[in-house]
Design a protein around this motif. Structure first.
Motif, mmCIF file in Angstrom:
data_model
loop_
_atom_site.group_PDB
_atom_site.id
_atom_site.type_symbol
_atom_site.label_atom_id
_atom_site.label_comp_id
_atom_site.label_asym_id
_atom_site.label_seq_id
_atom_site.Cartn_x
_atom_site.Cartn_y
_atom_site.Cartn_z
ATOM 1 N N PHE A 143 6.671 -21.588 -26.331
ATOM 2 C CA PHE A 143 8.120 -21.763 -26.396
ATOM 3 C C PHE A 143 8.607 -21.903 -27.829
ATOM 4 C CE2 PHE A 143 6.929 -23.289 -22.185
ATOM 5 C CZ PHE A 143 7.894 -22.709 -21.373
ATOM 6 N N GLN A 144 9.709 -21.223 -28.118
ATOM 7 C CA GLN A 144 10.360 -21.406 -29.426
ATOM 8 C C GLN A 144 11.214 -22.669 -29.444
ATOM 9 O OE1 GLN A 144 10.309 -18.439 -27.672
ATOM 10 N NE2 GLN A 144 10.680 -16.706 -29.030
ATOM 11 N N TRP A 145 11.710 -23.050 -28.253
ATOM 12 C CA TRP A 145 12.549 -24.249 -28.128
ATOM 13 C C TRP A 145 11.948 -25.186 -27.092
ATOM 14 C CZ3 TRP A 145 17.094 -26.104 -30.302
ATOM 15 C CH2 TRP A 145 17.781 -25.239 -31.174
ATOM 16 N N ILE A 146 11.946 -26.475 -27.403
ATOM 17 C CA ILE A 146 11.569 -27.511 -26.441
ATOM 18 C C ILE A 146 12.734 -28.497 -26.366
ATOM 19 C CG2 ILE A 146 9.953 -29.389 -25.912
ATOM 20 C CD1 ILE A 146 7.798 -27.742 -27.439
ATOM 21 N N HIS A 147 13.421 -28.511 -25.219
ATOM 22 C CA HIS A 147 14.610 -29.348 -25.061
ATOM 23 C C HIS A 147 14.264 -30.746 -24.565
ATOM 24 C CE1 HIS A 147 17.812 -26.028 -25.014
ATOM 25 N NE2 HIS A 147 16.662 -25.405 -25.183
ATOM 26 N N SER A 148 13.069 -30.909 -24.022
ATOM 27 C CA SER A 148 12.741 -32.127 -23.267
ATOM 28 C C SER A 148 11.779 -33.039 -24.031
ATOM 29 C CB SER A 148 12.137 -31.731 -21.915
ATOM 30 O OG SER A 148 11.149 -30.714 -22.086
ATOM 31 N N LEU A 149 11.966 -33.129 -25.343
ATOM 32 C CA LEU A 149 11.148 -34.036 -26.159
ATOM 33 C C LEU A 149 11.685 -35.453 -25.933
ATOM 34 C CD1 LEU A 149 9.133 -34.879 -28.221
ATOM 35 C CD2 LEU A 149 10.495 -33.811 -29.992
ATOM 36 N N ASP A 150 10.897 -36.284 -25.223
ATOM 37 C CA ASP A 150 11.470 -37.519 -24.687
ATOM 38 C C ASP A 150 10.824 -38.803 -25.187
ATOM 39 O OD1 ASP A 150 9.043 -37.422 -23.390
ATOM 40 O OD2 ASP A 150 9.886 -37.204 -21.371
ATOM 41 N N SER A 151 9.923 -38.720 -26.178
ATOM 42 C CA SER A 151 9.318 -39.958 -26.703
ATOM 43 C C SER A 151 8.778 -39.714 -28.102
ATOM 44 C CB SER A 151 8.180 -40.433 -25.794
ATOM 45 O OG SER A 151 7.052 -39.572 -25.925
ATOM 46 N N LEU A 152 8.648 -40.795 -28.851
ATOM 47 C CA LEU A 152 8.098 -40.695 -30.204
ATOM 48 C C LEU A 152 6.641 -40.243 -30.158
ATOM 49 C CD1 LEU A 152 8.350 -41.087 -33.239
ATOM 50 C CD2 LEU A 152 7.800 -43.518 -32.904
ATOM 51 N N LYS A 153 5.888 -40.751 -29.209
ATOM 52 C CA LYS A 153 4.477 -40.372 -29.084
ATOM 53 C C LYS A 153 4.338 -38.859 -28.874
ATOM 54 C CE LYS A 153 0.367 -41.469 -26.313
ATOM 55 N NZ LYS A 153 -0.116 -42.192 -25.121
ATOM 56 N N LEU A 154 5.168 -38.299 -28.005
ATOM 57 C CA LEU A 154 5.121 -36.859 -27.763
ATOM 58 C C LEU A 154 5.566 -36.084 -28.999
ATOM 59 C CD1 LEU A 154 4.618 -34.501 -25.829
ATOM 60 C CD2 LEU A 154 6.964 -34.785 -24.994
ATOM 61 N N ALA A 155 6.573 -36.591 -29.699
ATOM 62 C CA ALA A 155 7.039 -35.931 -30.927
ATOM 63 C C ALA A 155 5.915 -35.850 -31.955
ATOM 64 C CB ALA A 155 8.237 -36.682 -31.503
#
Length: 224
Positions: free
Chosen positions: A86-98
């Motif tokens: 994916f070029q875009w990820i809209h569902s980045l929902d936590s610092l750990k995942l970031a």
């Protein structure tokens, strides 16, 4: 059905300002229907599941100018595949995942564009940062140099009336403005990914720059 999809897209385009990006949500939509949408001018496709997206990308390799958006919840163990697909990820929902996506992007030599998913109102059915948590996370997010952090994504809780939905979207916009005014070097707040088939006009009224529309384009799908 082919004509209906093209007509619906044309009608929606007439309603949307030129500044708003139309993402066609294609979860459980056939590749054939996606080709019809492509012929009608759609270049942004939103998928929720990694496996389904990978299969469709294989089948649509002859359409190289598609931009793929991950709009569904992302589990950490699928993060690498998400960065690859994916070029875009809209569902980045936590610092750990970031931070995980940031490391993976560095390894894969790419810079995915992402939106930070926020929970403006308490909602047990949604993931995302609360406003205080997001504000506290900004210094660490600013260090994620391999991510292009472009803005916020938000989904209102069910059962709100139109006035409450509009207020929800306006609060999301105001939060993006607040973050922008802090002048972080690596946190852009140019994008507001908000609005789906039932409420996209309210989202646009509040300043959405990307709307994620599925049913209103493709009709009802039967979910497994």
């Amino acid at each position: 059905m082919t004509n209906q999809i093209a007509e619906r897209i044309a009608l929606i385009r007439q309603q949307l300002p030129a500044t708003v990006r139309l993402i066609a949500v294609t979860k459980q939509v056939s590749v054939e229907a996606m080709r019809v949408a492509y012929q009608a001018g759609i270049r942004d496709f939103g998928e929720s599941r990694i496996q389904e997206a990978a299969s469709k990308q294989q089948q649509l390799q002859d359409l190289p100018d598609i931009t793929w958006h991950l709009i569904g919840s992302l589990q950490s163990n699928k993060a690498k595949r998400a960065v690859e697909l994916f070029q875009w990820i809209h569902s980045l929902d936590s610092l750990k995942l970031a931070q995980r996506l940031d490391r993976l992007a560095q390894e894969l030599s790419c810079r995915p564009q992402v939106c930070l998913q926020v929970k403006i109102l308490s909602d047990p059915n949604k993931s995302g940062w609360t406003i205080p948590d997001l504000l506290a996370s900004l210094p660490e997010l600013n260090r994620c140099h391999n991510l292009q952090i472009e803005g916020l994504m938000a989904i209102p809780p069910l059962d709100l009336n139109d006035a409450e939905i509009l207020n929800f979207f306006e609060q999301t916009r105001d939060l993006a403005d607040k973050i922008r005014q802090q002048h972080w070097s690596n946190l852009q707040m140019h994008q507001l990914s908000m609005g789906m088939s039932d409420d996209y006009q309210l989202a646009v009224q509040a300043g959405a720059t990307m709307v994620r529309l599925g049913r209103i384009i493709f009709g009802d799908r039967i979910y497994q």
